[in-house]
Scaffold this motif. Structure first.
Motif, PDB file in Angstrom:
ATOM      1  N   GLY A  38       0.770  -1.336  -0.138  1.00  0.00           N
ATOM      2  CA  GLY A  38       0.179   0.140  -0.054  1.00  0.00           C
ATOM      3  C   GLY A  38       0.776   1.105  -0.020  1.00  0.00           C
ATOM      4  N   GLY A  98       0.508  10.949  10.311  1.00  0.00           N
ATOM      5  CA  GLY A  98      -0.153  10.193   9.233  1.00  0.00           C
ATOM      6  C   GLY A  98      -1.542  10.336   9.268  1.00  0.00           C
ATOM      7  N   ALA A  99      -2.174  10.062   8.268  1.00  0.00           N
ATOM      8  CA  ALA A  99      -3.602  10.252   7.945  1.00  0.00           C
ATOM      9  C   ALA A  99      -4.161   9.210   8.846  1.00  0.00           C
ATOM     10  N   ILE A 103      -7.713   9.872  11.329  1.00  0.00           N
ATOM     11  CA  ILE A 103      -8.907   9.222  11.135  1.00  0.00           C
ATOM     12  C   ILE A 103      -9.292   8.574  12.758  1.00  0.00           C
ATOM     13  N   TRP A 124     -11.540   0.180   3.231  1.00  0.00           N
ATOM     14  CA  TRP A 124     -10.202   0.112   3.912  1.00  0.00           C
ATOM     15  C   TRP A 124     -10.423  -0.401   5.174  1.00  0.00           C
ATOM     16  N   ASN A 166     -14.179   7.407   0.928  1.00  0.00           N
ATOM     17  CA  ASN A 166     -13.027   7.364   0.564  1.00  0.00           C
ATOM     18  C   ASN A 166     -12.688   7.396  -0.995  1.00  0.00           C
ATOM     19  N   ASN A 170      -9.385   2.943  -2.137  1.00  0.00           N
ATOM     20  CA  ASN A 170      -8.821   1.811  -1.576  1.00  0.00           C
ATOM     21  C   ASN A 170      -9.826   0.827  -0.790  1.00  0.00           C
ATOM     22  N   ASP A 198     -11.779  10.723   3.314  1.00  0.00           N
ATOM     23  CA  ASP A 198     -10.415  10.357   3.294  1.00  0.00           C
ATOM     24  C   ASP A 198      -9.886  10.562   1.795  1.00  0.00           C
ATOM     25  N   ILE A 200      -6.729  10.996   0.737  1.00  0.00           N
ATOM     26  CA  ILE A 200      -5.426  10.404   0.672  1.00  0.00           C
ATOM     27  C   ILE A 200      -4.542  10.380  -0.649  1.00  0.00           C
ATOM     28  N   SER A 230       1.857  10.650   2.632  1.00  0.00           N
ATOM     29  CA  SER A 230       2.528   9.399   2.441  1.00  0.00           C
ATOM     30  C   SER A 230       2.206   8.896   0.684  1.00  0.00           C
ATOM     31  N   LYS A 231       1.232   9.082   0.360  1.00  0.00           N
ATOM     32  CA  LYS A 231       0.913   8.444  -1.106  1.00  0.00           C
ATOM     33  C   LYS A 231       1.554   9.528  -2.265  1.00  0.00           C
ATOM     34  N   LEU A 240       3.152  11.603   8.167  1.00  0.00           N
ATOM     35  CA  LEU A 240       2.728  12.912   8.272  1.00  0.00           C
ATOM     36  C   LEU A 240       1.446  12.796   7.653  1.00  0.00           C
ATOM     37  N   TYR A 316      -4.291   0.379  -7.220  1.00  0.00           N
ATOM     38  CA  TYR A 316      -4.981  -0.530  -6.952  1.00  0.00           C
ATOM     39  C   TYR A 316      -6.087  -1.022  -7.831  1.00  0.00           C
TER      40      TYR A 316
HETATM   41  C1  PLP Z   1      -7.465   5.025   2.474  1.00  0.00           C
HETATM   42  C2  PLP Z   1      -6.471   5.212   3.285  1.00  0.00           C
HETATM   43  N1  PLP Z   1      -6.534   6.223   4.112  1.00  0.00           N
HETATM   44  C3  PLP Z   1      -5.468   6.432   4.754  1.00  0.00           C
HETATM   45  C4  PLP Z   1      -4.269   5.735   4.729  1.00  0.00           C
HETATM   46  C5  PLP Z   1      -2.906   6.117   5.691  1.00  0.00           C
HETATM   47  O1  PLP Z   1      -2.111   7.010   5.377  1.00  0.00           O
HETATM   48  P1  PLP Z   1      -0.840   7.330   6.267  1.00  0.00           P
HETATM   49  O2  PLP Z   1       0.125   6.544   5.804  1.00  0.00           O
HETATM   50  O3  PLP Z   1      -1.070   9.029   6.141  1.00  0.00           O
HETATM   51  O4  PLP Z   1      -1.305   6.938   7.560  1.00  0.00           O
HETATM   52  C6  PLP Z   1      -4.019   4.592   3.797  1.00  0.00           C
HETATM   53  C7  PLP Z   1      -2.708   3.935   3.654  1.00  0.00           C
HETATM   54  O5  PLP Z   1      -2.825   3.024   3.241  1.00  0.00           O
HETATM   55  C8  PLP Z   1      -4.927   4.538   2.938  1.00  0.00           C
HETATM   56  O6  PLP Z   1      -5.151   3.668   2.192  1.00  0.00           O
END
Ligand code: PLP
Length: 379
Positions: A38, A98-99, A103, A124, A166, A170, A198, A200, A230-231, A240, A316
């Motif tokens: 991921g 991190g996101a 959440i 997710w 989302n 994902n 979400d 991201i 992250s992504k 972050l 994905y």
């Molecule tokens: C849908 C979704 N939200 C949030 C995240 C988490 O991201 P982070 O690395 O910022 O915590 C991910 C990571 O796989 C994700 O797939």
């Protein structure tokens, strides 16, 4: 006996479980191709790394304000206004490690024991766990064959507190259409619900357009927008992310943050400013490469007669393998016989038993080899 009831039903992250198993087999010398990851397989851009090093050298190695350093919150506020059409002042923004933690904090700060939270299935894995940790109830609303939820209304009860959305999604890779998001908006407004949006994967889109739910009429006051680095910037290990929401929600999330992690890592926050304000060329290159890989995978699956959800975003591809078995069966078979790791659809909700999630965050060479092996085993 020693473990709290609220954790008993929470499973180990199914996605991490598969990648851990694949990593174990790899360590044992098996030639595993992992299509279960991921995270982008690109290095974090140099200018972001240099900004972190400079921050450390400049002495930014101590606690920061819990909400995040003002310069980063200002940069996020600007980004949300310019790119997403949403006005949040820096005080309405919380920088998180991190996101995922954003959440967790959002759910902890707003959802009471016994409340219901609607998850669109497949979903997710972390959303369900967060709701369970808040001792609330998950209500699954399965998406239909168009990956939308025309009967979402039927899943709303007088206990419903929140819907989690989302897009890009994902595990689906689908970018939700504006009309579908508007239906969610209508239901949230009619029933006075909160929404976590979400976003991201917002920058990893090939077809389709990203819309921020908070920019829709009547939504600003009820949406918690979650995003992170992250992504988009290949920064998964930096931890972050951020949330933007009305002040009373952000201030409640802040309490969770203050008493759990204090703040996001100091020098990483400076790297975040460099990511948002620096050269965005990296992103275009990464998305272009992801698109080539997606096309390669799509062609390979088409040749095998395997159908899939429209792979318009994220990295994905959600594939229907029901003619070969359940998602769990097919994933196990592919891991053991083809040494290819994919994630079973069941990990993302019970209705998706005949599906698997294939991540294309790996090289085209790996994807070509994986397709060959999958074909040899399944066809
Ligand atoms: C849908 C979704 N939200 C949030 C995240 C988490 O991201 P982070 O690395 O910022 O915590 C991910 C990571 O796989 C994700 O797939």
């Amino acid at each position: 006996m020693m473990v709290a009831d609220r954790l008993e039903k929470i499973e180990e992250s199914a996605t991490l479980k598969i990648s851990d198993l694949a990593a174990k087999l790899k360590r044992e010398g098996k030639d595993i191709i992992s299509l279960s990851v991921g995270e982008p397989d690109f290095p974090t851009p140099q200018h972001i790394i240099q900004a972190a090093i400079k921050a450390m050298e400049d002495g930014h190695t101590h606690y920061t304000p819990s909400k995040g350093i003002p310069e980063l919150r200002e940069a996020i506020s600007d980004k949300l206004r310019v790119e997403n059409g949403i006005e949040y002042s820096p005080e309405e923004i919380l920088v998180t490690p991190g996101a995922k933690h954003a959440i967790f904090e959002a759910v902890m700060a707003t959802v009471n024991r016994g409340d219901e939270v609607i998850l669109l299935e497949p979903s997710w894995v972390t959303y369900e766990a967060c709701v369970m940790m808040a001792e609330a109830q998950v209500v699954w609303c399965p998406l239909n064959e168009n990956f939308e939820a025309p009967d979402l209304q039927e899943y709303v009860s007088d206990k419903t507190k929140m819907i989690i959305v989302n897009s890009p999604n994902n595990p689906l890779g689908v970018v939700f259409r504006k009309e579908f998001l508007k239906e969610i908006r209508d239901i949230a407004v009619d029933h006075d619900l909160l929404v976590i949006s979400d976003e991201i994967y917002e920058k990893i889109i090939y077809d389709g357009v990203h819309y921020s739910l908070a920019s829709f009429d009547g939504m600003w006051e009820r949406v918690i927008t979650v995003n992170g680095f992250s992504k988009s910037y290949a920064m998964t290990g930096w931890r972050l992310g951020y949330a933007a929401a009305p002040r009373n929600i952000i201030d409640s999330m802040l309490k969770v943050q203050q008493h759990s992690v204090s703040c996001a890592t100091s020098f990483v926050q400076y790297a975040g400013i460099a990511a948002l304000k620096g050269d965005q060329q990296f992103l275009a290159g990464m998305v272009e490469e992801f698109e080539k890989r997606r096309d390669l995978l799509v062609n390979g699956l088409k040749e095998m007669g395997i159908s899939y959800a429209p792979p318009d975003g994220a990295f994905y591809l959600f594939a229907d393998v029901s003619s070969f078995g359940t998602g769990v069966e097919v994933s196990e078979q592919l891991l053991q016989e083809a040494y290819v790791a994919v994630t079973p659809g069941e990990a993302f909700g019970k209705s998706w038993r005949g599906w698997v999630r294939i991540s294309y965050a790996t090289s085209r060479e790996n994807l070509m080899e994986a397709l060959k092996r999958i074909k040899d085993v399944l066809i």
